[in-house]
Write a protein that holds these residues in place. Structure first.
Motif: not given
Length: 167
Positions: A100-113
């Motif tokens: 599963g995504l960590t908070v940092a993983g979610r933030a990275l996906v959201d930022g790239v998107m």
């Protein structure tokens, strides 16, 4: 004098060339959205899948991304080491691992998107409003046709940046 309509093959070639030119622009915008991101495109594909689906097993990641399980394992290991993915026992079956995504993983996906969306918005803003609507409608039709064709062949396309299939 009015020139005759181009031959069907020439018209089809022109259509394909136009879509390929647009595709090159989209690919360049997509690549630019990764500038400075601490992940590779395959790693981002994993993050996007987990962002859309939620926790998944290594086998599910490998199947959706159409890679060998050992490739999925290596990719996910790097994402765990980077603190972008969490690995734990699956609640459904403790013999399996859940990713599963960590908070940092979610933030990275959201930022790239967000960067990708902003880049596409800048290109669209260069078009007159009426053309923007036409382009958006044509792209929606193109995406739907691609989804239908690919689903019949091998499952849905996965957009590595939106976190969803083809949208």
């Amino acid at each position: 004098m009015i020139s005759p309509d181009p031959a069907p093959d020439a018209a089809a070639d022109a259509e394909v060339a136009a879509v390929m030119a647009a595709s090159r622009v989209i690919v360049a915008l997509t690549a630019r959205s990764l500038t400075g991101a601490p992940v590779t495109l395959p790693q981002l594909r994993v993050l996007a899948f987990l962002a859309e689906r939620g926790p998944a097993t290594l086998g599910e990641v490998a199947a959706v991304l159409r890679v060998h399980p050992s490739n999925a394992t290596r990719t996910c290991d790097r994402l765990v080491e980077a603190g972008l993915v969490d690995r734990s026992d699956s609640p459904a079956d403790r013999r399996r691992l859940s990713l599963g995504l960590t908070v940092a993983g979610r933030a990275l996906v959201d930022g790239v998107m967000a960067e990708r969306r902003a880049a596409i918005a800048r290109v669209l803003a260069a078009l007159p409003a009426g053309r923007r609507r036409e382009v958006a409608a044509a792209m929606a039709d193109f995406a739907a046709a691609g989804e239908q064709r690919d689903a019949a062949a091998a499952g849905p396309l996965l957009d590595p940046f939106s976190g969803s299939s083809g949208t």
